[in-house]
Design a protein around this motif. Structure first.
Motif, PDB file in Angstrom:
ATOM      1  N   ARG A 175     -11.046   3.151   0.775  1.00  0.00           N
ATOM      2  CA  ARG A 175      -9.973   2.169   0.608  1.00  0.00           C
ATOM      3  C   ARG A 175      -9.242   2.500  -0.686  1.00  0.00           C
ATOM      4  NH1 ARG A 175      -7.654  -2.464   2.287  1.00  0.00           N
ATOM      5  NH2 ARG A 175      -7.001  -3.991   0.750  1.00  0.00           N
ATOM      6  N   GLN A 193      -4.045  -0.909  -3.942  1.00  0.00           N
ATOM      7  CA  GLN A 193      -3.569  -0.858  -2.566  1.00  0.00           C
ATOM      8  C   GLN A 193      -2.051  -0.723  -2.547  1.00  0.00           C
ATOM      9  OE1 GLN A 193      -3.972  -0.167   1.023  1.00  0.00           O
ATOM     10  NE2 GLN A 193      -5.854  -0.873   0.132  1.00  0.00           N
ATOM     11  N   ASP A 194      -1.547   0.236  -1.791  1.00  0.00           N
ATOM     12  CA  ASP A 194      -0.109   0.433  -1.651  1.00  0.00           C
ATOM     13  C   ASP A 194       0.137   0.996  -0.262  1.00  0.00           C
ATOM     14  OD1 ASP A 194       2.557   1.325  -1.663  1.00  0.00           O
ATOM     15  OD2 ASP A 194       2.485   1.806  -3.802  1.00  0.00           O
ATOM     16  N   SER A 195       0.748   0.204   0.596  1.00  0.00           N
ATOM     17  CA  SER A 195       0.935   0.606   1.990  1.00  0.00           C
ATOM     18  C   SER A 195       1.880   1.802   2.139  1.00  0.00           C
ATOM     19  CB  SER A 195       1.442  -0.578   2.818  1.00  0.00           C
ATOM     20  OG  SER A 195       2.686  -1.023   2.296  1.00  0.00           O
ATOM     21  N   SER A 196       2.601   2.157   1.081  1.00  0.00           N
ATOM     22  CA  SER A 196       3.487   3.316   1.181  1.00  0.00           C
ATOM     23  C   SER A 196       2.738   4.635   0.991  1.00  0.00           C
ATOM     24  CB  SER A 196       4.625   3.220   0.154  1.00  0.00           C
ATOM     25  OG  SER A 196       4.129   3.389  -1.160  1.00  0.00           O
ATOM     26  N   THR A 208       0.082   7.514   1.863  1.00  0.00           N
ATOM     27  CA  THR A 208      -0.505   8.064   3.074  1.00  0.00           C
ATOM     28  C   THR A 208      -1.962   8.430   2.794  1.00  0.00           C
ATOM     29  OG1 THR A 208       1.632   8.991   3.689  1.00  0.00           O
ATOM     30  CG2 THR A 208      -0.308   9.897   4.790  1.00  0.00           C
ATOM     31  N   ASN A 264      -8.668   1.322   4.870  1.00  0.00           N
ATOM     32  CA  ASN A 264      -7.939   2.055   3.847  1.00  0.00           C
ATOM     33  C   ASN A 264      -6.584   1.446   3.530  1.00  0.00           C
ATOM     34  OD1 ASN A 264      -7.393   3.982   1.928  1.00  0.00           O
ATOM     35  ND2 ASN A 264      -7.688   5.710   3.284  1.00  0.00           N
ATOM     36  N   GLN A 265      -5.840   1.040   4.527  1.00  0.00           N
ATOM     37  CA  GLN A 265      -4.520   0.474   4.286  1.00  0.00           C
ATOM     38  C   GLN A 265      -4.410  -0.956   4.817  1.00  0.00           C
ATOM     39  OE1 GLN A 265      -2.052   3.806   5.867  1.00  0.00           O
ATOM     40  NE2 GLN A 265      -1.103   3.619   3.855  1.00  0.00           N
ATOM     41  N   PRO A 273      -4.218  -4.890   4.972  1.00  0.00           N
ATOM     42  CA  PRO A 273      -3.730  -5.898   4.024  1.00  0.00           C
ATOM     43  C   PRO A 273      -4.887  -6.575   3.284  1.00  0.00           C
ATOM     44  CG  PRO A 273      -2.633  -6.128   6.149  1.00  0.00           C
ATOM     45  CD  PRO A 273      -3.741  -5.122   6.336  1.00  0.00           C
TER      46      PRO A 273
END
Length: 183
Positions: free
Chosen positions: A76, A80-83, A85, A120-121, A123
């Motif tokens: 993880r 955390q940053d959903s942008s 990859t 990992n991504q 929320p």
């Protein structure tokens, strides 16, 4: 609870799928074995990646705790940053692969039944709910709990367990560990 990142020195530059420990990583775990001791009543919760499973094999070579695999301690990102990859080296084994490669290791089924849904991504709110269910399961176990995971995952759990204002500078590093007294 002891939290232990897998030994580093895997080839992140190549971004390989399922990298294992290098000779240096294996030496790091051997040195760590002198600092911690896994007893038969202890439980080890391990990420379903090759390098974490190899770490556990080395940690338990002399004394066997109960080893459990959970995608809830898989890789993880932190922060955390959903942008971002995810890297190929952070791809977990599928449940079928775990069954084939590690048939003697139990899987913890708390919260996340679909292994395709990577933490990992995920929320933060969803991850927190799932992680809390794993921590509740951990509280019911005998002995110590050892979590063998990844720096980002460990740091996310440390935040859930009350440590605040952590940054990447707080990562445990290569084959480091920390002890959390109350989970």
């Amino acid at each position: 609870m002891y939290v232990i990142p897998a030994a580093s020195n895997t080839s992140f530059k190549n971004n390989r799928l399922h990298p294992g420990l290098t000779a240096q990583g294996k030496e790091q775990i051997k040195a760590l074995c002198k600092l911690i001791q896994v007893k038969p009543d202890d439980t080890i919760v391990v990420s379903p990646t090759k390098r974490t499973l190899e770490t556990v094999e080395l940690l338990t070579s002399s004394a066997r705790g109960r080893v459990m695999i959970s995608p809830l301690v898989g890789p993880r990102m932190f922060p955390q940053d959903s942008s971002y990859t995810p890297l190929g080296c952070d791809q977990i084994y599928s449940r079928a692969e775990v069954g084939m490669l590690y048939p003697d290791i139990q899987v913890i089924d708390v919260g996340l039944n679909d292994w395709e849904e990577s933490i990992n991504q995920m929320p933060a709110r969803h991850f927190t709910l799932l992680a809390e269910s794993l921590l509740a399961w951990c509280r019911k176990q005998k002995g110590h709990i050892f979590m063998v995971s990844h720096d980002g995952t460990i740091t996310n759990y440390r935040v859930l367990l009350g440590e605040y204002e952590l940054t990447r500078n707080d990562f445990l590093g290569e084959a480091g560990y920390c002890t959390i007294r109350h989970v």
